[in-house]
Motif scaffolding. Structure first.
Motif, PDB file in Angstrom:
ATOM      1  N   LEU A 150      17.644 -10.218  15.475  1.00 22.27           N
ATOM      2  CA  LEU A 150      16.465 -11.344  15.260  1.00 22.27           C
ATOM      3  C   LEU A 150      15.375 -10.650  14.394  1.00 22.27           C
ATOM      4  N   THR A 151      15.367  -9.369  14.226  1.00 26.47           N
ATOM      5  CA  THR A 151      14.202  -8.919  13.114  1.00 26.47           C
ATOM      6  C   THR A 151      14.820  -9.276  11.884  1.00 26.47           C
ATOM      7  N   VAL A 152      16.149  -9.214  11.448  1.00 24.25           N
ATOM      8  CA  VAL A 152      16.508  -9.472  10.501  1.00 24.25           C
ATOM      9  C   VAL A 152      16.373 -11.088  10.084  1.00 24.25           C
ATOM     10  N   ALA A 181      21.645  -2.011   8.349  1.00 25.87           N
ATOM     11  CA  ALA A 181      22.662  -2.618   7.739  1.00 25.87           C
ATOM     12  C   ALA A 181      22.539  -3.678   6.613  1.00 25.87           C
ATOM     13  N   PHE A 182      21.278  -4.268   6.813  1.00 28.21           N
ATOM     14  CA  PHE A 182      21.000  -5.414   5.883  1.00 28.21           C
ATOM     15  C   PHE A 182      19.960  -5.180   4.940  1.00 28.21           C
ATOM     16  N   CYS A 183      19.744  -3.939   4.551  1.00 30.59           N
ATOM     17  CA  CYS A 183      18.688  -3.674   3.591  1.00 30.59           C
ATOM     18  C   CYS A 183      19.232  -4.125   2.179  1.00 30.59           C
ATOM     19  N   ASP A 184      20.287  -4.490   1.948  1.00 33.10           N
ATOM     20  CA  ASP A 184      20.682  -4.762   0.749  1.00 33.10           C
ATOM     21  C   ASP A 184      20.193  -6.342   0.544  1.00 33.10           C
ATOM     22  N   VAL A 185      20.209  -7.139   1.652  1.00 35.81           N
ATOM     23  CA  VAL A 185      19.747  -8.554   1.869  1.00 35.81           C
ATOM     24  C   VAL A 185      18.159  -8.645   1.877  1.00 35.81           C
ATOM     25  N   THR A 186      17.750  -7.837   2.783  1.00 34.34           N
ATOM     26  CA  THR A 186      16.290  -7.967   3.017  1.00 34.34           C
ATOM     27  C   THR A 186      15.235  -7.176   1.869  1.00 34.34           C
ATOM     28  N   GLY A 187      15.833  -6.348   1.296  1.00 35.18           N
ATOM     29  CA  GLY A 187      15.221  -5.474   0.181  1.00 35.18           C
ATOM     30  C   GLY A 187      14.178  -4.238   0.885  1.00 35.18           C
ATOM     31  N   LEU A 188      14.261  -4.155   2.108  1.00 36.05           N
ATOM     32  CA  LEU A 188      13.474  -3.143   2.597  1.00 36.05           C
ATOM     33  C   LEU A 188      14.392  -1.662   2.382  1.00 36.05           C
ATOM     34  N   THR A 189      13.415  -0.815   2.228  1.00 33.35           N
ATOM     35  CA  THR A 189      14.339   0.649   2.119  1.00 33.35           C
ATOM     36  C   THR A 189      14.752   0.944   3.720  1.00 33.35           C
ATOM     37  N   GLU A 190      15.802   1.900   3.657  1.00 36.34           N
ATOM     38  CA  GLU A 190      16.488   2.353   4.851  1.00 36.34           C
ATOM     39  C   GLU A 190      15.468   2.906   5.428  1.00 36.34           C
ATOM     40  N   ASP A 191      14.530   3.863   5.045  1.00 34.70           N
ATOM     41  CA  ASP A 191      13.581   4.590   5.950  1.00 34.70           C
ATOM     42  C   ASP A 191      12.654   3.578   6.537  1.00 34.70           C
ATOM     43  N   PHE A 192      12.026   2.692   5.874  1.00 42.05           N
ATOM     44  CA  PHE A 192      11.101   1.711   6.403  1.00 42.05           C
ATOM     45  C   PHE A 192      11.895   0.685   7.526  1.00 42.05           C
ATOM     46  N   ALA A 193      12.973   0.101   7.213  1.00 41.94           N
ATOM     47  CA  ALA A 193      13.851  -0.502   8.237  1.00 41.94           C
ATOM     48  C   ALA A 193      14.066   0.146   9.379  1.00 41.94           C
TER      49      ALA A 193
END
Length: 158
Positions: free
Chosen positions: A62-64, A25-37
């Motif tokens: 906590l990961t985010v 859900a936070f990929c837009d903030v972390t910059g990770l791809t959905e697959d990697f996340a």
């Protein structure tokens, strides 16, 4: 900005585990791809591989928090202390709302085994997991709103 709580709930209902739902859900903030996340957080569903330990939604939260506010310099005790304070505060807020951060306590002692539970209508009626992922994402959104990142924390597209 996206409502990460709603997004996390949607991801859970789409079949992601509790931890994946929050991290993706936070990929837009972390910059990770959905697959990697999804891969990064896949081990933490069901309280760590259905061992019913720490709730996967909490692990995802906590990961985010680590991706956005964590430290990376060995021996930086001040940064470590500050980050652990954040971890304890977020976990404490979750515990205050739900009575525990332990999966088996939240789910009232279900069996621990490696077999995924089929996602049926009965599963969704009896499990509070969608609410847990929504709480974890909401707590993160609230923290981020109060502690904006100096620069967008977009990591590599992993």
């Amino acid at each position: 900005m996206i409502d990460h709580s709603v997004r996390a709930g949607e991801l859970f209902l789409a079949g992601y585990n509790c931890s994946q739902s929050v991290v993706v859900a936070f990929c837009d903030v972390t910059g990770l791809t959905e697959d990697f996340a999804a891969k990064l957080s896949s081990s933490f569903g069901g309280g760590m591989g259905r061992m019913r330990e720490v709730c996967g939604a909490v692990s995802g939260m906590l990961t985010v928090a680590g991706l956005l506010y964590g430290y990376s310099t060995p021996g930086d005790d001040a940064a470590k202390r500050a980050h652990y304070t954040l971890v304890q505060a977020l976990a404490g807020q979750f515990r205050e709302e739900h009575g525990s951060i332990i999966c088996r306590e939240i789910l009232k002692n279900p069996p621990s085994d490696p077999n995924p539970t089929p996602r049926t209508a009965e599963f969704y009626k009896t499990r509070p997991c969608a609410r847990m992922v929504m709480t974890a994402a909401r707590l993160l959104d609230e923290y981020i709103a109060l502690h904006p990142l100096e620069e967008p924390s977009h990591g590599p597209d992993l």
